[in-house]
Write a protein that holds these residues in place. Structure first.
Motif, PDB file in Angstrom:
ATOM      1  N   GLU A  44       7.641  11.457  -5.958  1.00  9.39           N
ATOM      2  CA  GLU A  44       7.523  11.178  -4.745  1.00  9.39           C
ATOM      3  C   GLU A  44       6.254  10.302  -4.351  1.00  9.39           C
ATOM      4  O   GLU A  44       5.202  10.521  -5.262  1.00  9.39           O
ATOM      5  CB  GLU A  44       7.280  12.507  -3.925  1.00  9.39           C
ATOM      6  CG  GLU A  44       7.081  12.179  -2.490  1.00  9.39           C
ATOM      7  CD  GLU A  44       6.839  13.647  -1.835  1.00  9.39           C
ATOM      8  OE1 GLU A  44       6.126  13.868  -0.703  1.00  9.39           O
ATOM      9  OE2 GLU A  44       7.447  14.808  -2.313  1.00  9.39           O
ATOM     10  N   TYR A  45       6.385   9.161  -3.385  1.00 10.77           N
ATOM     11  CA  TYR A  45       5.206   8.282  -3.331  1.00 10.77           C
ATOM     12  C   TYR A  45       4.806   8.642  -1.598  1.00 10.77           C
ATOM     13  O   TYR A  45       5.842   8.392  -0.882  1.00 10.77           O
ATOM     14  CB  TYR A  45       5.709   7.004  -3.623  1.00 10.77           C
ATOM     15  CG  TYR A  45       6.055   6.865  -5.114  1.00 10.77           C
ATOM     16  CD1 TYR A  45       5.026   6.363  -6.032  1.00 10.77           C
ATOM     17  CD2 TYR A  45       7.352   6.975  -5.815  1.00 10.77           C
ATOM     18  CE1 TYR A  45       5.191   6.066  -7.326  1.00 10.77           C
ATOM     19  CE2 TYR A  45       7.191   6.987  -7.022  1.00 10.77           C
ATOM     20  CZ  TYR A  45       6.300   6.351  -7.785  1.00 10.77           C
ATOM     21  OH  TYR A  45       6.494   6.259  -9.080  1.00 10.77           O
ATOM     22  N   HIS A  46       3.664   8.209  -1.485  1.00  6.79           N
ATOM     23  CA  HIS A  46       3.104   8.266  -0.295  1.00  6.79           C
ATOM     24  C   HIS A  46       2.732   6.878   0.129  1.00  6.79           C
ATOM     25  O   HIS A  46       2.456   5.911  -0.951  1.00  6.79           O
ATOM     26  CB  HIS A  46       1.627   9.205  -0.011  1.00  6.79           C
ATOM     27  CG  HIS A  46       2.085  10.593  -0.044  1.00  6.79           C
ATOM     28  ND1 HIS A  46       1.105  11.347   0.219  1.00  6.79           N
ATOM     29  CD2 HIS A  46       3.067  11.267   0.071  1.00  6.79           C
ATOM     30  CE1 HIS A  46       1.666  12.688   0.158  1.00  6.79           C
ATOM     31  NE2 HIS A  46       2.952  12.596   0.082  1.00  6.79           N
ATOM     32  N   MET A  50      -2.009  -1.043  -0.068  1.00 11.72           N
ATOM     33  CA  MET A  50      -2.287  -1.780  -1.164  1.00 11.72           C
ATOM     34  C   MET A  50      -1.157  -2.282  -2.022  1.00 11.72           C
ATOM     35  O   MET A  50      -1.436  -3.006  -3.231  1.00 11.72           O
ATOM     36  CB  MET A  50      -3.700  -1.531  -1.913  1.00 11.72           C
ATOM     37  CG  MET A  50      -4.897  -1.347  -0.823  1.00 11.72           C
ATOM     38  SD  MET A  50      -5.206  -2.798  -0.169  1.00 11.72           S
ATOM     39  CE  MET A  50      -6.028  -3.675  -1.509  1.00 11.72           C
ATOM     40  N   SER A  51      -0.171  -1.312  -2.133  1.00  8.06           N
ATOM     41  CA  SER A  51       0.748  -1.461  -3.258  1.00  8.06           C
ATOM     42  C   SER A  51       2.263  -1.182  -2.359  1.00  8.06           C
ATOM     43  O   SER A  51       2.301  -0.119  -1.705  1.00  8.06           O
ATOM     44  CB  SER A  51       0.593  -0.219  -4.281  1.00  8.06           C
ATOM     45  OG  SER A  51       1.739   0.008  -5.053  1.00  8.06           O
ATOM     46  N   ALA A  52       3.292  -1.958  -2.767  1.00 11.78           N
ATOM     47  CA  ALA A  52       4.381  -1.750  -1.996  1.00 11.78           C
ATOM     48  C   ALA A  52       5.209  -0.730  -2.681  1.00 11.78           C
ATOM     49  O   ALA A  52       5.978   0.092  -2.108  1.00 11.78           O
ATOM     50  CB  ALA A  52       5.368  -3.184  -2.160  1.00 11.78           C
ATOM     51  N   GLU A  53       4.825  -0.404  -3.869  1.00 14.08           N
ATOM     52  CA  GLU A  53       5.317   0.972  -4.749  1.00 14.08           C
ATOM     53  C   GLU A  53       4.585   2.054  -3.936  1.00 14.08           C
ATOM     54  O   GLU A  53       5.480   3.097  -4.143  1.00 14.08           O
ATOM     55  CB  GLU A  53       5.087   0.930  -6.137  1.00 14.08           C
ATOM     56  CG  GLU A  53       5.581   2.169  -6.809  1.00 14.08           C
ATOM     57  CD  GLU A  53       5.027   2.074  -8.344  1.00 14.08           C
ATOM     58  OE1 GLU A  53       5.737   2.743  -9.082  1.00 14.08           O
ATOM     59  OE2 GLU A  53       4.218   1.430  -8.704  1.00 14.08           O
ATOM     60  N   GLY A  54       3.617   2.026  -3.343  1.00 10.66           N
ATOM     61  CA  GLY A  54       3.046   3.381  -2.865  1.00 10.66           C
ATOM     62  C   GLY A  54       2.127   4.038  -3.739  1.00 10.66           C
ATOM     63  O   GLY A  54       1.932   3.796  -5.152  1.00 10.66           O
TER      64      GLY A  54
END
Length: 106
Positions: A44-46, A50-54
């Protein structure tokens, strides 16, 4: 834990983090090993500007977070839930955590 190392006697560290497990124990979602990232649950990513990936979520914290902080730092933490409709405060993740370092005896 850096909070304990840098917090002066009588100081407080005030922070927020989502307590998604509420009354359940905290669960580790991901960790790092020599082979890279180990996923204990589906990744899971929030959002991270600063990062497109999260940003990878590594813990689903529960109210036992105070025990985790105590074990890591030796400091006590209080969970304060601010829920006051008169002040316009009502939300899912409204807990504020306050970790304090006692004033050392002389």
């Amino acid at each position: 834990m850096e909070i304990a190392r840098t917090l002066r006697p009588g100081g407080a560290h005030i922070f927020t983090t989502p307590l998604v497990n509420k009354d359940k124990p905290s669960e580790r979602r991901a960790s790092i090993s020599d082979g890279g990232i180990v996923y204990h649950h589906s990744p899971e990513y929030h959002y991270n500007p600063m990062s497109a990936e999260g940003s990878l979520v590594t813990w689903d914290w529960g109210e036992d977070i105070v025990t985790h902080i105590k074990n890591a730092s030796g400091l006590d933490t209080q969970v304060v839930a601010l829920d006051d409709l008169k002040m316009g405060i009502r939300a899912e993740y409204i807990e504020v955590l306050v970790t304090t370092r006692p004033i050392e005896a002389e």
